[in-house]
Design a protein around this motif. Structure first.
Motif, short mmCIF file in Angstrom:
data_model
loop_
_atom_site.label_atom_id
_atom_site.label_comp_id
_atom_site.label_asym_id
_atom_site.label_seq_id
_atom_site.Cartn_x
_atom_site.Cartn_y
_atom_site.Cartn_z
N LEU A 10 -8.21 65.20 28.32
CA LEU A 10 -7.77 64.04 28.23
C LEU A 10 -8.69 63.48 26.83
CD1 LEU A 10 -6.72 61.23 29.02
CD2 LEU A 10 -8.47 60.51 30.38
N PHE A 11 -9.65 63.53 26.81
CA PHE A 11 -10.55 63.33 25.67
C PHE A 11 -9.99 64.01 24.27
CE2 PHE A 11 -13.54 61.17 28.61
CZ PHE A 11 -14.19 60.59 28.06
N THR A 12 -9.71 64.95 24.29
CA THR A 12 -9.38 65.85 23.22
C THR A 12 -8.19 65.30 22.72
OG1 THR A 12 -10.64 68.00 23.80
CG2 THR A 12 -9.00 67.93 22.07
N ALA A 13 -7.29 65.06 23.63
CA ALA A 13 -5.89 64.67 23.28
C ALA A 13 -5.85 63.09 22.75
CB ALA A 13 -4.92 64.41 24.36
N LEU A 14 -6.91 62.31 23.35
CA LEU A 14 -7.12 60.88 22.74
C LEU A 14 -7.74 60.95 21.51
CD1 LEU A 14 -8.50 59.26 26.26
CD2 LEU A 14 -6.17 58.82 24.87
N THR A 15 -8.73 61.67 21.39
CA THR A 15 -9.17 61.90 19.83
C THR A 15 -8.10 62.26 18.63
OG1 THR A 15 -11.44 62.09 20.82
CG2 THR A 15 -11.13 62.83 18.46
N LEU A 16 -7.71 63.59 18.96
CA LEU A 16 -6.88 64.25 17.62
C LEU A 16 -5.44 63.45 17.71
CD1 LEU A 16 -7.71 67.99 18.51
CD2 LEU A 16 -8.84 66.34 16.75
N GLY A 17 -4.95 63.27 18.81
CA GLY A 17 -3.77 62.48 18.64
C GLY A 17 -3.67 60.94 18.07
N ALA A 18 -4.97 60.55 17.84
CA ALA A 18 -5.06 59.20 17.26
C ALA A 18 -5.18 59.41 15.68
CB ALA A 18 -6.16 58.53 17.87
N GLY A 19 -5.60 60.81 15.33
CA GLY A 19 -5.67 60.78 14.03
C GLY A 19 -6.94 61.26 13.43
N TYR A 20 -8.01 61.67 14.42
CA TYR A 20 -9.23 62.17 13.92
C TYR A 20 -9.05 63.85 13.77
CZ TYR A 20 -11.37 57.64 15.59
OH TYR A 20 -11.59 56.49 15.64
N LYS A 21 -10.20 64.19 13.35
CA LYS A 21 -9.78 65.59 12.49
C LYS A 21 -10.83 66.55 13.25
CE LYS A 21 -6.81 64.45 9.55
NZ LYS A 21 -5.31 64.64 9.77
N GLY A 22 -10.41 67.82 13.54
CA GLY A 22 -11.22 68.99 14.13
C GLY A 22 -10.37 69.94 14.57
N GLY A 23 -10.91 70.90 15.52
CA GLY A 23 -9.98 71.85 15.97
C GLY A 23 -9.72 71.82 17.56
N GLU A 24 -8.65 72.36 18.05
CA GLU A 24 -8.25 72.66 19.48
C GLU A 24 -8.87 73.65 20.30
OE1 GLU A 24 -6.22 72.61 17.00
OE2 GLU A 24 -4.95 70.84 16.92
N ILE A 25 -9.23 74.73 19.41
CA ILE A 25 -9.76 75.91 20.20
C ILE A 25 -10.96 75.97 20.78
CG2 ILE A 25 -10.34 78.40 19.52
CD1 ILE A 25 -8.42 78.44 17.46
N VAL A 26 -12.13 75.23 20.39
CA VAL A 26 -13.34 75.09 21.13
C VAL A 26 -12.97 74.43 22.35
CG1 VAL A 26 -15.80 74.28 21.27
CG2 VAL A 26 -15.01 75.61 19.12
N PRO A 27 -12.28 73.21 22.14
CA PRO A 27 -12.03 72.40 23.52
C PRO A 27 -11.10 73.39 24.56
CG PRO A 27 -11.51 70.93 21.69
CD PRO A 27 -11.80 72.35 21.14
N SER A 28 -10.36 74.38 23.92
CA SER A 28 -9.56 75.02 24.75
C SER A 28 -10.80 76.09 25.54
CB SER A 28 -8.40 75.94 24.05
OG SER A 28 -8.94 76.73 23.55
N PHE A 29 -11.83 76.40 24.65
CA PHE A 29 -12.83 77.22 25.39
C PHE A 29 -13.66 76.44 26.43
CE2 PHE A 29 -14.04 79.72 21.23
CZ PHE A 29 -12.71 80.47 21.46
N PHE A 30 -13.61 75.22 26.14
CA PHE A 30 -14.48 74.35 27.37
C PHE A 30 -13.59 74.06 28.51
CE2 PHE A 30 -17.22 70.18 27.53
CZ PHE A 30 -16.42 69.96 28.79
N ILE A 31 -12.28 74.09 28.33
CA ILE A 31 -11.40 73.73 29.50
C ILE A 31 -11.13 75.00 30.28
CG2 ILE A 31 -9.00 73.47 29.99
CD1 ILE A 31 -8.86 71.47 27.38
N GLY A 32 -11.17 76.17 29.50
CA GLY A 32 -10.95 77.37 30.21
C GLY A 32 -12.28 77.99 31.03
N ALA A 33 -13.36 77.71 30.45
CA ALA A 33 -14.64 78.14 30.79
C ALA A 33 -15.04 77.33 32.28
CB ALA A 33 -15.68 78.04 29.85
N THR A 34 -15.09 75.88 32.01
CA THR A 34 -15.06 74.94 33.18
C THR A 34 -14.02 75.21 34.45
OG1 THR A 34 -13.90 73.24 31.96
CG2 THR A 34 -16.48 73.30 31.96
N PHE A 35 -12.97 75.40 34.01
CA PHE A 35 -11.96 75.68 34.95
C PHE A 35 -12.08 76.87 35.86
CE2 PHE A 35 -7.77 77.62 36.42
CZ PHE A 35 -7.32 76.65 37.15
#
Length: 441
Positions: free
Chosen positions: A329-354
């Motif tokens: 949710l936080f990653t989508a709200l951030t990057l969808g609004a136009g902020y910059k960065g990457g999605e791969i480390v968030p995918s690490f976060f999501i997969g590791a915690t899951f």
């Protein structure tokens, strides 16, 4: 004085001097070998130069993001400036004439179609990613690294007047070097740069310069004192067993579903922002306010920034039950609004915690399941199984490689044609040996 000339019959019955015919027979092979040697020298020099330059830029980027993270954690009030930081990002891109920048997607198009990548991309993505991390946006760093490396390397190619095909190789070198400088995983960086653009077709002509540039960039990071990303995983089964394979396979299926969910949420959140807030400045300001509200609603700062500390905790067997959903949710709200960065480390976060949460429920050790989930979700959202398996080897070691390969393969197949990069092409079907050439959803 008599002169004797040795001759032989050719296939057409003509008489040619012996030796001339033999030389002609191998002339093409000799020419090709000479051409290969010239290209080897050229690309070795190019890989060294790109690796050195982008390695230095990547180191500066890495240190800047570490600084931004430390300052943000020491000054929690900075999150209130996130909407203002978003306005600064949009304004910077507008002043540079890049208001419609497509981020990492454009780098993929540049390699595939040789569209020119402006050097302005590098300072813009550097600045905007640091601002996003400093003020509490939820984003990674590798997407920025790919854009940094790709834009600088592409500019090198134009300045040295390389042809269209050579410029594509140069851009891939930059992508590999940028990724390697940040993560210290050179082999993963090379495979990812070659695999992510057109899944199913890898440009092996780029392998030598990409490896050289990635090794140089990674080596520079080590010299500066930046430790490569690596984890010690406990609980990996000593031997391959059918029961463990079954449990790993089930986790791979669940990670495939999770990766599809992540991609869908990212896509629809971006569409919703653009639908209701057509002005980019209004969009990014409102998005920043929403992230602030969400942060205070959950009552912690675990989901701001990249979240590497949470990944480390998950790989040590500690994660909150709701962490993976909130990070989506936080990653989508951030990057969808136009902020910059990457999605791969968030995918690490999501997969590791899951994996850390679900693994023990299935009978897998939490740390092992977290590492499996981290790799499998990365594989599902990037559609890069070979890079994912190599990532496991470089991050976790060789032990358990068969399990990681199984989990990643299942996640790749069952994640369908979803992905984080809309310009990524899937060249061959995931279920049949059939050429499909389609973009991901």
């Amino acid at each position: 004085m008599l002169m004797y000339t040795t001759v032989e019959k050719t296939e057409k019955g003509r008489e040619d001097p012996l030796g001339k015919h033999l030389f002609g027979k191998y002339q093409d092979k000799f020419d090709r070998s000479e051409n290969n040697l010239i290209h080897f020298v050229m690309w070795s020099c190019g890989g060294l130069c790109i690796g050195f330059v982008i390695g230095l830029v990547g180191i500066a980027f890495h240190l800047s993001l570490e600084w931004a993270t430390e300052v943000r954690m020491a000054n929690p009030w900075l999150i209130w400036l996130l909407p203002v930081g978003g306005l600064a990002i949009v304004l910077a891109y507008r002043l540079a004439g890049m208001e419609k920048d497509r981020g990492t997607n454009f780098i993929l198009v540049a390699v595939r179609s040789n569209e020119p990548v402006t050097l302005k991309t590098a300072p813009l993505i550097f600045f905007s990613t640091v601002v996003t991390h400093l003020l509490g946006g939820s984003a990674g760093r590798e997407g920025a690294a790919l854009q940094l490396g790709g834009s600088i390397a592409s500019s090198f190619g134009r300045n040295f007047q390389l042809n269209e095909k050579e410029e594509r190789i140069m851009t891939m070198c930059g992508m590999a070097a940028g990724f390697a400088a940040l993560f210290g995983t050179p082999l993963t960086s090379v495979i990812f740069a070659m695999e992510v653009i057109t899944v199913g077709v890898m440009h092996y002509s780029a392998i030598v310069p990409c490896i050289i540039s990635a090794l140089v960039a990674s080596g520079l990071s080590k010299v500066i004192g930046i430790r490569p990303t690596a984890f010690e995983i406990v609980g990996i089964p000593e031997a391959i067993g059918l029961e463990n394979c079954w449990l790993v396979a089930v986790l791979g299926i669940l990670c495939a579903v999770l990766s599809v969910l992540f991609c869908i949420v990212m896509e629809h959140t971006g569409h919703a922002y653009r639908k209701y807030f057509k002005n980019p400045m209004v969009r990014v300001f409102v998005g920043g306010c929403i992230v602030i509200g969400a942060t205070y609603l959950v009552g912690c700062r675990d989901y701001n920034g990249a979240g590497m500390d949470i990944i480390v905790r998950a790989l040590n067997g500690d994660a909150k039950t709701e962490a993976f959903l909130l990070k989506i949710l936080f990653t989508a709200l951030t990057l969808g609004a136009g902020y910059k960065g990457g999605e791969i480390v968030p995918s690490f976060f999501i997969g590791a915690t899951f994996g850390c949460i679900v693994g023990p429920l299935m009978g897998l050790p939490a740390t092992f399941a977290a590492s499996l989930g981290m790799a499998a979700v990365f594989c599902g959202v990037t559609n890069c199984p070979l890079a994912s398996i190599m990532l496991c080897i470089e991050l976790f070691g060789f032990h358990g490689t068969a399990y990681y390969a199984l989990c990643c393969a299942i996640s790749y197949m069952l994640s369908g044609y979803y992905g984080l990069y809309s310009e990524q092409k899937i060249m061959y079907s995931k279920v049949e040996p059939e050429f499909i050439n389609k973009n991901v959803h």
